[in-house]
Design a protein around this motif. Structure first.
Motif, mmCIF file in Angstrom:
data_model
loop_
_atom_site.group_PDB
_atom_site.id
_atom_site.type_symbol
_atom_site.label_atom_id
_atom_site.label_comp_id
_atom_site.label_asym_id
_atom_site.label_seq_id
_atom_site.Cartn_x
_atom_site.Cartn_y
_atom_site.Cartn_z
ATOM 1 N N SER A 198 -4.194 67.461 46.678
ATOM 2 C CA SER A 198 -5.004 66.352 46.206
ATOM 3 C C SER A 198 -4.176 65.084 46.131
ATOM 4 O O SER A 198 -2.945 65.117 46.180
ATOM 5 C CB SER A 198 -5.564 66.702 44.816
ATOM 6 N N SER A 199 -4.862 63.961 46.006
ATOM 7 C CA SER A 199 -4.153 62.685 45.875
ATOM 8 C C SER A 199 -4.929 61.768 44.943
ATOM 9 O O SER A 199 -6.141 61.920 44.753
ATOM 10 C CB SER A 199 -3.966 62.017 47.241
ATOM 11 N N TRP A 200 -4.211 60.796 44.353
ATOM 12 C CA TRP A 200 -4.815 59.843 43.444
ATOM 13 C C TRP A 200 -4.247 58.449 43.722
ATOM 14 O O TRP A 200 -3.101 58.304 44.150
ATOM 15 C CB TRP A 200 -4.501 60.198 41.995
ATOM 16 N N GLU A 201 -5.053 57.432 43.463
ATOM 17 C CA GLU A 201 -4.567 56.057 43.558
ATOM 18 C C GLU A 201 -3.881 55.692 42.244
ATOM 19 O O GLU A 201 -4.409 55.954 41.164
ATOM 20 C CB GLU A 201 -5.718 55.094 43.838
ATOM 21 N N SER A 202 -2.729 55.088 42.363
ATOM 22 C CA SER A 202 -1.959 54.760 41.169
ATOM 23 C C SER A 202 -1.187 53.464 41.399
ATOM 24 O O SER A 202 -1.331 52.811 42.430
ATOM 25 C CB SER A 202 -0.999 55.909 40.831
ATOM 26 N N TYR A 203 -0.353 53.090 40.416
ATOM 27 C CA TYR A 203 0.454 51.877 40.508
ATOM 28 C C TYR A 203 1.853 52.140 39.953
ATOM 29 O O TYR A 203 2.036 52.957 39.044
ATOM 30 C CB TYR A 203 -0.179 50.723 39.707
ATOM 31 N N ASN A 204 2.820 51.412 40.499
ATOM 32 C CA ASN A 204 4.195 51.484 40.021
ATOM 33 C C ASN A 204 4.489 50.305 39.103
ATOM 34 O O ASN A 204 4.200 49.154 39.453
ATOM 35 C CB ASN A 204 5.175 51.446 41.203
ATOM 36 N N SER A 205 5.092 50.557 37.954
ATOM 37 C CA SER A 205 5.461 49.466 37.049
ATOM 38 C C SER A 205 6.961 49.380 36.810
ATOM 39 O O SER A 205 7.409 48.648 35.930
ATOM 40 C CB SER A 205 4.761 49.650 35.687
ATOM 41 N N ILE A 206 7.755 50.116 37.605
ATOM 42 C CA ILE A 206 9.212 50.105 37.436
ATOM 43 C C ILE A 206 9.832 49.149 38.437
ATOM 44 O O ILE A 206 9.562 49.215 39.640
ATOM 45 C CB ILE A 206 9.818 51.514 37.641
ATOM 46 N N TRP A 207 10.638 48.251 37.953
ATOM 47 C CA TRP A 207 11.294 47.280 38.816
ATOM 48 C C TRP A 207 12.256 47.977 39.759
ATOM 49 O O TRP A 207 13.124 48.731 39.329
ATOM 50 C CB TRP A 207 12.047 46.250 37.967
ATOM 51 N N ASN A 208 12.083 47.718 41.082
ATOM 52 C CA ASN A 208 12.996 48.209 42.102
ATOM 53 C C ASN A 208 13.145 49.737 42.044
ATOM 54 O O ASN A 208 14.246 50.266 42.168
ATOM 55 C CB ASN A 208 14.369 47.543 41.927
ATOM 56 N N LEU A 209 12.018 50.448 41.864
ATOM 57 C CA LEU A 209 12.055 51.903 41.744
ATOM 58 C C LEU A 209 12.532 52.532 43.049
ATOM 59 O O LEU A 209 11.955 52.325 44.112
ATOM 60 C CB LEU A 209 10.669 52.448 41.392
ATOM 61 N N LYS A 210 13.604 53.311 42.972
ATOM 62 C CA LYS A 210 14.182 53.957 44.150
ATOM 63 C C LYS A 210 13.315 55.124 44.602
ATOM 64 O O LYS A 210 12.705 55.825 43.793
ATOM 65 C CB LYS A 210 15.604 54.461 43.846
ATOM 66 N N THR A 211 13.255 55.337 45.908
ATOM 67 C CA THR A 211 12.525 56.474 46.458
ATOM 68 C C THR A 211 13.487 57.365 47.233
ATOM 69 O O THR A 211 14.622 56.972 47.538
ATOM 70 C CB THR A 211 11.382 56.031 47.382
ATOM 71 N N TYR A 212 13.018 58.563 47.597
ATOM 72 C CA TYR A 212 13.885 59.575 48.205
ATOM 73 C C TYR A 212 13.186 60.256 49.368
ATOM 74 O O TYR A 212 11.961 60.266 49.476
ATOM 75 C CB TYR A 212 14.293 60.619 47.156
ATOM 76 N N LYS A 213 13.998 60.840 50.263
ATOM 77 C CA LYS A 213 13.522 61.667 51.362
ATOM 78 C C LYS A 213 14.010 63.099 51.142
ATOM 79 O O LYS A 213 15.142 63.317 50.670
ATOM 80 C CB LYS A 213 14.053 61.145 52.699
#
Length: 336
Positions: free
Chosen positions: A40-55
């Motif tokens: 499943s999936s949901w629409e959301s928002y990020n509120s963290i400044w410069n949030l790092k992502t990963y692979k």
């Protein structure tokens, strides 16, 4: 006035600095996770400044590696039900992390720590002074942390507000930019202290970006854009910032020179080219190269030189990067 809350082995030959603060080399690759359309999936928002992502680079061992993508402040995201537990970051010592898969409008198949996002979230803004963060949705459980006016928060849409006494609590997380306890926070807030008005949130996002750019033309455009949200509670603060910018005198403009002294400068950024020299001091004329960094490396800037310098035809400041423990010439730094 209110202020917002804002290893490839590389050659060991260090070249002299001109669009020579750069060295030749190659970059590595990552492995893409399979079965990305499941769940499943949901629409959301990020509120963290410069949030790092990963692979996800090794599915057999649940090993992740930091990607070049950082989530924007207030950016819309799609959050999937796929979660990988007992995970680790390449080179790290912890193997008890948990990651969840997300997509953005421009990047897909990236992952973030589950404690940095709500799968279902809407944005809010702290609209009151001296807003207390609570550890539990109870009046008897205040923390010692005060969240500043103008801080962007994600509100957990999947958790219903909880009433206790005279307060109704909502579950939130966010990034505190200005207080002594600067950084990530999560907990509960009195819903009366949080605005979900579009004008407040959109003007806040533009004001925050304006406060994190050194390009005065871009800063002016962002502040003027923020002013178009007439009913925003930030209007007075935005107008003051715009007036201060327009009233700057010529003697405050940066100039080239030989002064290698520095001054405090807080910002986030990233390296925008490969094989860039990191120096122990902001001086390309010395034998002071301590390492080489690569394109996409995220950095926290703590200082910059008071003057600009011209190297290889490019004029810019030198920036001190906390993670690199050294200085990088501004041509190769993108301020975010």
């Amino acid at each position: 006035m209110k202020r917002i809350g804002l290893v490839l082995l590389l050659p060991l030959i260090f070249l002299s600095c001109n669009k020579s603060e750069q060295q030749s080399g190659e970059t590595g690759t990552t492995v893409t996770v399979a079965d990305t359309n499941q769940g499943s999936s949901w629409e959301s928002y990020n509120s963290i400044w410069n949030l790092k992502t990963y692979k996800l680079t090794d599915k057999a061992t649940n090993t992740f590696k930091k990607s070049s993508v950082s989530l924007g402040y207030g950016e819309a995201i799609t959050v999937y039900s796929e979660i990988i537990s007992n995970a680790s970051i390449a080179g790290g010592t912890s193997n008890d992390m948990e990651f969840q898969r997300i997509d953005t409008t421009t990047d897909t198949d990236i992952w973030v720590p589950t404690n940095n996002i709500f799968p279902q979230a809407k944005l809010g803004m702290i609209s009151s002074d001296d807003t207390v963060l609570y550890t539990k949705p109870a009046m008897s459980e205040p923390s010692s942390r005060i969240i500043p006016f103008g801080t962007l928060v994600s509100i957990d849409s999947s958790t219903a507000p909880i009433k206790d006494g005279t307060k109704t609590f909502i579950k939130v997380l966010g990034w505190d930019e200005v207080s002594a306890t600067k950084g990530f926070f999560s907990g509960y807030l009195d819903e009366k202290t949080v605005s979900t008005e579009k004008n407040d949130i959109e003007s806040l996002k533009m004001l925050f970006k304006a406060n994190h750019t050194t390009n005065e033309t871009v800063k002016t455009e962002l502040l003027e854009g923020a002013l178009t949200f007439n009913s925003s509670v930030l209007k007075g603060q935005i107008q003051t910032a715009l007036n201060e910018l327009k009233n700057k005198t010529d003697d405050t403009a940066p100039v080239s020179g030989n002064d290698r002294s520095s001054e405090p400068f807080a910002a986030f950024g990233s390296i925008n080219d490969d094989n860039v020299n990191v120096r122990s001091t902001p001086d390309e004329t010395l034998d002071n190269v301590i390492s080489v960094t690569s394109n996409g490396t995220s950095i926290t800037i703590t200082e910059r030189t008071k003057s600009q310098f011209t190297i290889g035809g490019d004029t810019d400041y030198w920036y001190k990067a906390d993670e690199l423990n050294g200085w990088v010439f501004g041509t190769f730094v993108t301020i975010e």
